[in-house]
Design a protein around this motif. Structure first.
Motif, mmCIF file in Angstrom:
data_model
loop_
_atom_site.group_PDB
_atom_site.id
_atom_site.type_symbol
_atom_site.label_atom_id
_atom_site.label_comp_id
_atom_site.label_asym_id
_atom_site.label_seq_id
_atom_site.Cartn_x
_atom_site.Cartn_y
_atom_site.Cartn_z
ATOM 1 N N SER A 43 -8.558 -6.486 1.013
ATOM 2 C CA SER A 43 -9.187 -6.320 0.345
ATOM 3 C C SER A 43 -10.215 -4.852 0.337
ATOM 4 O O SER A 43 -10.754 -6.025 1.555
ATOM 5 C CB SER A 43 -10.100 -8.179 -0.199
ATOM 6 O OG SER A 43 -8.947 -7.975 -1.562
ATOM 7 N N LYS A 47 -8.520 1.082 -2.711
ATOM 8 C CA LYS A 47 -7.457 1.070 -3.276
ATOM 9 C C LYS A 47 -7.169 1.095 -5.311
ATOM 10 O O LYS A 47 -7.640 1.908 -5.673
ATOM 11 C CB LYS A 47 -6.266 -0.369 -3.121
ATOM 12 C CG LYS A 47 -5.848 -0.788 -2.418
ATOM 13 C CD LYS A 47 -5.294 -1.676 -2.569
ATOM 14 C CE LYS A 47 -5.643 -3.241 -2.569
ATOM 15 N NZ LYS A 47 -7.054 -3.470 -1.723
ATOM 16 N N SER A 48 -8.920 0.265 -5.143
ATOM 17 C CA SER A 48 -9.192 -0.308 -6.996
ATOM 18 C C SER A 48 -10.277 1.902 -6.794
ATOM 19 O O SER A 48 -10.055 2.429 -7.567
ATOM 20 C CB SER A 48 -10.446 -0.744 -7.203
ATOM 21 O OG SER A 48 -9.677 -1.712 -6.935
ATOM 22 N N ALA A 51 -7.386 4.422 -7.600
ATOM 23 C CA ALA A 51 -7.159 4.236 -8.489
ATOM 24 C C ALA A 51 -7.691 4.489 -9.805
ATOM 25 O O ALA A 51 -7.347 5.422 -10.632
ATOM 26 C CB ALA A 51 -6.495 2.684 -9.033
ATOM 27 N N ARG A 52 -9.234 3.802 -9.788
ATOM 28 C CA ARG A 52 -10.243 4.375 -10.800
ATOM 29 C C ARG A 52 -10.366 6.126 -10.721
ATOM 30 O O ARG A 52 -10.836 7.063 -11.768
ATOM 31 C CB ARG A 52 -11.598 4.178 -10.550
ATOM 32 C CG ARG A 52 -11.364 2.567 -11.263
ATOM 33 C CD ARG A 52 -12.382 2.082 -11.042
ATOM 34 N NE ARG A 52 -12.932 1.291 -9.836
ATOM 35 C CZ ARG A 52 -14.137 0.755 -9.036
ATOM 36 N NH1 ARG A 52 -14.718 0.318 -10.137
ATOM 37 N NH2 ARG A 52 -13.801 0.494 -7.922
ATOM 38 N N PHE A 96 -6.340 -3.407 -15.653
ATOM 39 C CA PHE A 96 -7.700 -4.079 -14.618
ATOM 40 C C PHE A 96 -7.804 -4.859 -13.925
ATOM 41 O O PHE A 96 -6.911 -5.926 -14.483
ATOM 42 C CB PHE A 96 -8.610 -3.904 -15.335
ATOM 43 C CG PHE A 96 -9.241 -1.991 -15.733
ATOM 44 C CD1 PHE A 96 -10.048 -1.635 -15.133
ATOM 45 C CD2 PHE A 96 -8.416 -1.416 -17.016
ATOM 46 C CE1 PHE A 96 -9.738 -0.008 -14.998
ATOM 47 C CE2 PHE A 96 -8.529 -0.742 -17.050
ATOM 48 C CZ PHE A 96 -9.758 0.494 -16.799
ATOM 49 N N GLN A 97 -8.328 -5.011 -12.529
ATOM 50 C CA GLN A 97 -8.193 -6.129 -11.954
ATOM 51 C C GLN A 97 -9.429 -7.436 -12.157
ATOM 52 O O GLN A 97 -8.190 -8.589 -12.202
ATOM 53 C CB GLN A 97 -8.470 -5.844 -10.023
ATOM 54 C CG GLN A 97 -8.689 -6.660 -9.318
ATOM 55 C CD GLN A 97 -9.382 -6.275 -7.872
ATOM 56 O OE1 GLN A 97 -9.637 -5.372 -7.667
ATOM 57 N NE2 GLN A 97 -9.393 -7.449 -6.862
ATOM 58 N N ASP A 196 -3.447 -2.750 -11.305
ATOM 59 C CA ASP A 196 -4.834 -1.920 -10.252
ATOM 60 C C ASP A 196 -4.741 -3.925 -10.105
ATOM 61 O O ASP A 196 -5.155 -4.828 -10.436
ATOM 62 C CB ASP A 196 -6.324 -2.041 -10.273
ATOM 63 C CG ASP A 196 -6.850 -2.548 -9.460
ATOM 64 O OD1 ASP A 196 -6.555 -3.069 -7.601
ATOM 65 O OD2 ASP A 196 -8.025 -1.782 -8.675
ATOM 66 N N GLU A 197 -3.972 -4.707 -9.403
ATOM 67 C CA GLU A 197 -3.444 -6.090 -8.609
ATOM 68 C C GLU A 197 -3.501 -6.671 -10.200
ATOM 69 O O GLU A 197 -4.341 -7.296 -10.447
ATOM 70 C CB GLU A 197 -4.392 -6.553 -7.781
ATOM 71 C CG GLU A 197 -5.201 -5.398 -6.657
ATOM 72 C CD GLU A 197 -5.347 -6.599 -6.141
ATOM 73 O OE1 GLU A 197 -5.032 -7.755 -5.597
ATOM 74 O OE2 GLU A 197 -6.210 -5.800 -4.494
ATOM 75 N N GLU A 374 -18.328 -7.129 -4.208
ATOM 76 C CA GLU A 374 -17.972 -7.885 -5.720
ATOM 77 C C GLU A 374 -18.003 -9.537 -6.623
ATOM 78 O O GLU A 374 -18.638 -9.565 -7.355
ATOM 79 C CB GLU A 374 -16.533 -8.024 -6.276
ATOM 80 C CG GLU A 374 -15.699 -6.309 -6.375
ATOM 81 C CD GLU A 374 -14.244 -5.694 -6.648
ATOM 82 O OE1 GLU A 374 -13.682 -7.473 -6.174
ATOM 83 O OE2 GLU A 374 -13.927 -5.364 -6.476
ATOM 84 N N ASP B 232 -17.823 -2.701 -17.629
ATOM 85 C CA ASP B 232 -16.003 -2.788 -17.416
ATOM 86 C C ASP B 232 -14.651 -2.132 -18.823
ATOM 87 O O ASP B 232 -14.249 -1.463 -18.475
ATOM 88 C CB ASP B 232 -15.268 -3.860 -16.593
ATOM 89 C CG ASP B 232 -16.386 -3.774 -14.941
ATOM 90 O OD1 ASP B 232 -16.530 -2.857 -15.158
ATOM 91 O OD2 ASP B 232 -15.461 -4.370 -14.545
#
Ligand SMILES: Nc1ncnc2c1ncn2[C@@H]1O[C@H](COP(=O)(O)OP(=O)(O)O)[C@@H](O)[C@H]1O
Ligand code: SF4
Ligand SMILES: [Mg+2]
Lengths: 378, 340
Positions: A43, A47-48, A51-52, A96-97, A196-197, A374, B232
Motif C-alpha cells: 500500500s 499503484k493507484s 492506474a489513474r 476502482f479500489q 485497481d484492487e 486515505e 470520486d
C-alpha cells in the motif's frame, strides 16, 4: 504479441502541505494485446496513481505529470487530449479500489447502467434527450439490455439481480457496490481493463469467486488487463506477467512463472518469503512501511530496507533496469545487464537474507491496511 | 426506507413544531407590557369597563386555560379581533397575506431561475472570466441592503425611465378573488390585461427582493458544484464513458442541488423579512403594512396573527425543503446524511 499499452518514464509528483511528493519515479510498463499484467506492491507504493494516470483520471492538482509517455495503440495519451478522451470513453474501463465513493449517491443502479449502456462513448448528448430522460420518458433499459445486466449481476453473484436495478448505492453493502462497479466496467465490453484492487472490499471466500469470474471474463472477452493488487497470491492467479513495484519505481518485471520460481530483486524476495506469514495478519493489518516521498531515499529507493545494501553503490544513482538472460528486468545493483539466470539466482540466494520481523513487515504491507493519507478522507 | 414513509415521518414531525410556535407566540403576547383590555377600550374607559372586558376576553383565567382557548380559536380560524380593522385577524391575514406571498414566491423564483445558471457558469469557468463576473454580481447582490436596492431600482427604472409602474399591485380593475394571488386569479379569469398589469407591478419589487437570495443561490451552487465535481464517482463516470454534459448536468447538478436547496429554504425566511421593507418602498398592499401598523398601534391580536403566519410559512417551507432533499438524495432518507 503487439503491445497495446506502453508507459515510458512516467513521473508523477504531488503538491501537498508537506511539500512536493515525488511519487512515481520513472515507470516503464508494457501490456501486450490480450495480456494480463499485474502491478504488485505494498500500500502506498503508487499503484493507484499509475492506474489513474494511465486512464486519465489523475486529479491535477494536486497531481502533476512531470514527464513520460502513455502510448495506447501508438497514440500518446498524455500529449493528445482528444485521443485520451476517446480512449477513456470508448476503449478503457476501470474498476476502482474504493466502492463506497465511486458510485453516484443520488441515482439508482438501474439509471446508471442505462446511461452507461446507452451513452458510453457518445461525444455529446442533446438537451432534448436529457430533458426527456429527466422527466422519465426514454432511456429506460431495453428488455434486452435489462437481460444483459441481470445476467452480468447473476454471474457476479449479486443476490436479487433484478431488484438491484431499483436500488440506490446507499442501500448496498461495500461488497455489493464493488460487484456493481465490476459489472459497470465489464458491461461496456472494453478492450482494456484496469482493475485497481477490485476485491479488497470483499471477504475472502467471495474474493476468490470474483477472481474466478474475472479470469473467465478476461479470457472470454480477450481483454488486455492491468490488475493492481498488494497481494502476490492474487497476482499469481490472474497475471501473465508481474510488475513488482516499490516506492514509485518498478523493482522487477517477470512472467508469473519466473517470479514465483525465482524472485531476483531483494524486495520481490521479501514479498515472496513473507507469504507464509500472511495468515498472521488480519485484514486490518498495520500497513507497510510507506516511504517518505517528499525526501525519498537516494539511489535505490529500497536501500534503507535492503539486506544486501551496498554502501556507496546503492545510495548514489537511480538503478537502471537490467535485462537478465531469461528476459526479465531487475532494477538492482546485485545484477548486471545480460546476466544469465543461474548466476543471478545464486546471487539472490547468497546475498539476500531477511530477519523474521522484517518479513513480518512485508506481510503487513500485503494485507492492505489503509494507508494514512486515505484514512482521513471522509 | 422508502420515500413515502420518509415523507410521512417528516410531516408528523412538524406538528410539535407548530405547537411550539403557538405556545411561544402566546407566551410572548402575555408577557408583553400593556393590558389588552385597556388598549382595546382606550385610555378614557372606566376601570370597571376594563375589568368587565378582561373577564369577557378571558384574561383573568389561568394561563393554560387561556392557551387552550387560544388554540381552540385558532383551529376554528379565529385569531381574535384586530383593533385597527375591527375584523377578525384571520380575515385580515387572508386579505393581505396573498399579496406578500405572491411577491416572495416570485422573488424566490427569480432568485433560483438566475442564481443556479449563474452558479453553474461560475463553476464550469472556475477562476476564469465567467466565474469572476458572476462572483462580482453575487457580491453586489449580497452586500446591498434590500431597501437600498429597492429604492435605487424604483428611482431608476420606474421614475427616471418610466418603464414600469413604481407602486401598487395592479393598475386596472382586479380580477375576481379566487386565491388572492393576482397572477393566478387573472389567469383563471382569462383576464390578460390584468395579468400584464400584475406582472408589470410585480417586476420591480420582486427583482429588488430577489437580488440577495439570487447571489446566495449562485454562490452555493458554485461551491457545491465544484465540490461535487471533484468526487470520486465523477471520475468513475468519466471512465464509464458518459458524455461530459450528462455528467455535469445530470449527476453533478442533482447531487449539488441538495445543498442549494438548503440555502433556498433559509433564504425564504429572510425574504419575508425583506418583503416588509420592499412592500413599504413600493406601497405594496401586503402583510407588512398591516403588521407594521399593528405593531405601532399595539394591536396585540394582529401582531400575534402576523407572527404566527410568518412562523407557519417558515415551518412549511422547511418541510418542503426537507422533503425535496429526501427526494433528491436517498442518503437523507436512510439517515446517512449527505456529504454536502
Ligand atoms: N490525492 C493525493 N494527494 C496527495 N498525495 C497523493 C494523492 N494520491 C496519492 N498520493 C501519494 O501517492 C502515494 C501512492 O499512492 P497510491 O498510488 O494510492 O498507492 P497504492 O499503491 O496503495 O495504490 C501515496 O503515498 C501518496 O503519498
Ligand atoms: S542491493 Fe542495492 S540496488 Fe539492489 S535492492 Fe538492495 S539497495 Fe537496491
Ligand atoms: Mg491503491
Amino acid at each position: 504479441m503487439a503491445p497495446i499499452l506502453e508507459v515510458e518514464d512516467l513521473k508523477v509528483h504531488f503538491d501537498t502541505y508537506e511539500g512536493k511528493q515525488q511519487v512515481l519515479n520513472g515507470i516503464d510498463l508494457t501490456v501486450n494485446e490480450g495480456e494480463t499484467v499485474a502491478i504488485v506492491g505494498e500500500s502506498g507504493c503508487g499503484k493507484s496513481v499509475t492506474a489513474r494516470t494511465i486512464i486519465g483520471t489523475l486529479a491535477q492538482p494536486p497531481g502533476e505529470i512531470v514527464s513520460g509517455e502513455v502510448r495506447y495503440r501508438g497514440e500518446d495519451l498524455l500529449s493528445d487530449r482528444a485521443a485520451a478522451q476517446r480512449v477513456k470513453n470508448e476503449e478503457m474501463a476501470m474498476i476502482f479500489q474504493d466502492p463506497m465513493t465511486h458510485l453516484s449517491p443520488v441515482f439508482t443502479i438501474g439509471t446508471m447502467m442505462a446511461d452507461i449502456i446507452n451513452y458510453r462513448g457518445k461525444r455529446s448528448i442533446s438537451w432534448m434527450r436529457m430533458i426527456r430522460d429527466a422527466i422519465g420518458r426514454g432511456n429506460r433499459l431495453s428488455a434486452a439490455d435489462r437481460e444483459r445486466c441481470v445476467e452480468m449481476f447473476t454471474k457476479l453473484q449479486i443476490p436479487d439481480p433484478e431488484g438491484i436495478l431499483d436500488r440506490y448505492p446507499v442501500e448496498l453493502s461495500g461488497g455489493m457496490r464493488q460487484r456493481v462497479l465490476i459489472a459497470m466496467a465489464l458491461i461496456t465490453d472494453p478492450d482494456f481493463l484496469i482493475a485497481d484492487e477490485p476485491t479488497t472490499a470483499l471477504d475472502v471466500t467471495v474474493q476468490s469467486q470474483i477472481l474466478d469470474i474475472l479470469a473467465e471474463r478476461i479470457a472470454e472477452q480477450n481483454l488486455s488487463v492491468i490488475y493492481v493488487t498488494h497481494n502476490l497470491g492474487v497476482a499469481r492467479k490472474l497475471a501473465d506477467r508481474i510488475y513488482v513495484m516499490y516506492a514509485g519505481e518498478i523493482a522487477e518485471v517477470a512472467t508469473t512463472e519466473q517470479l514465483f520460481d525465482q524472485p531476483m530483486h531483494p524486495y520481490s524476495i521479501g514479498l515472496l518469503e513473507s507469504i507464509p506469514k500472511l495468515t498472521e495478519f488480519d485484514s486490518e493489518g498495520i500497513g507497510g512501511l510507506i516511504p517518505n516521498y517528499t525526501d525519498p531515499p537516494s539511489g535505490c529507493r529500497f536501500h534503507p530496507r535492503c539486506p544486501a545494501y551496498m554502501e556507496g553503490t546503492c545510495d548514489v544513482e537511480q538503478v537502471p533496469a537490467f535485462e537478465l538472460g531469461d528476459g526479465r528486468y531487475v532494477a538492482c545493483y546485485l545484477y548486471e545487464e545480460g546476466m544469465d539466470v543461474e548466476t543471478a539466482a545464486s546471487i539472490a540466494d547468497t546475498e539476500v537474507e531477511y530477519e523474521d520481523e522484517e518479513l513480518e513487515q512485508f506481510a503487513a504491507g500485503q494485507t492492505g491496511g489503509t494507508p494514512p493519507w486515505e484514512e482521513d478522507e471522509p | 426506507m422508502g420515500f413515502r414513509s420518509y415523507l410521512l415521518r417528516r410531516a408528523i414531525l412538524t406538528i410539535p413544531v407548530f405547537i411550539g410556535l403557538t405556545l411561544f407566540i402566546f407566551l410572548l403576547a402575555r408577557v408583553l407590557p400593556g393590558d389588552p383590555a385597556r388598549m382595546a377600550l382606550g385610555p378614557r374607559a372606566t376601570d370597571e369597563a376594563v375589568a368587565a372586558l378582561r373577564i369577557e376576553m378571558g384574561l383573568d383565567d389561568p394561563l393554560h386555560i387561556q392557551y387552550l382557548n387560544y388554540m381552540g380559536g385558532l383551529l376554528q380560524g379565529d385569531m381574535g379581533i384586530a383593533l385597527t380593522t375591527n375584523r377578525n385577524v384571520f380575515t385580515d391575514v387572508l386579505a393581505f397575506f396573498p399579496a406578500t406571498l405572491e411577491l416572495v414566491i416570485t422573488a424566490m423564483f427569480l432568485a433560483v431561475l438566475f442564481g443556479i445558471p449563474l452558479g453553474i457558469i461560475a463553476a464550469l469557468n472556475k477562476d476564469r472570466l465567467g466565474d469572476n463576473l458572476s462572483r462580482l454580481i453575487a457580491f453586489f447582490g449580497v452586500s446591498m441592503p434590500v431597501f437600498w436596492a429597492a429604492i435605487l431600482i424604483q428611482l431608476a427604472i420606474a421614475y427616471n425611465l418610466g418603464l414600469l409602474p413604481p407602486s401598487g399591485r395592479i393598475g386596472v380593475d382586479r380580477p375576481e378573488w379566487y386565491t388572492g394571488f393576482l397572477i393566478i386569479d387573472s389567469i383563471i379569469a382569462l383576464n390578460f390585461e390584468a395579468l400584464r398589469s400584475t406582472l408589470a407591478h410585480l417586476a420591480l419589487p420582486a427583482f429588488a427582493l430577489a437580488l440577495a437570495p439570487m447571489a446566495d443561490v449562485a454562490r452555493m451552487t458554485r461551491s457545491s458544484f465544484i465540490e461535487e465535481y471533484n468526487e470520486d464517482y465523477v471520475r468513475a463516470l468519466e471512465t464509464q464513458g458518459l458524455p461530459g454534459r450528462l455528467i455535469a448536468y445530470k449527476y453533478v447538478l442533482k447531487a449539488s442541488f441538495a445543498s442549494t436547496l438548503t440555502i433556498i429554504g433559509l433564504d425564504f425566511g429572510f425574504l419575508i423579512g425583506g418583503a416588509f421593507l420592499v412592500e413599504i418602498v413600493f406601497s405594496w398592499p401586503g402583510l407588512a403594512r398591516y403588521g407594521v401598523r399593528a405593531i405601532l398601534e399595539n394591536d396585540i391580536n394582529a401582531v400575534m396573527g402576523v407572527v404566527l403566519v410568518i412562523g407557519a410559512v417558515f415551518i412549511i417551507v422547511n418541510l418542503i425543503v426537507d422533503v425535496l432533499y429526501g427526494f433528491l438524495d436517498p442518503r437523507v432518507r436512510y439517515g446517512e446524511g449527505s456529504s454536502a
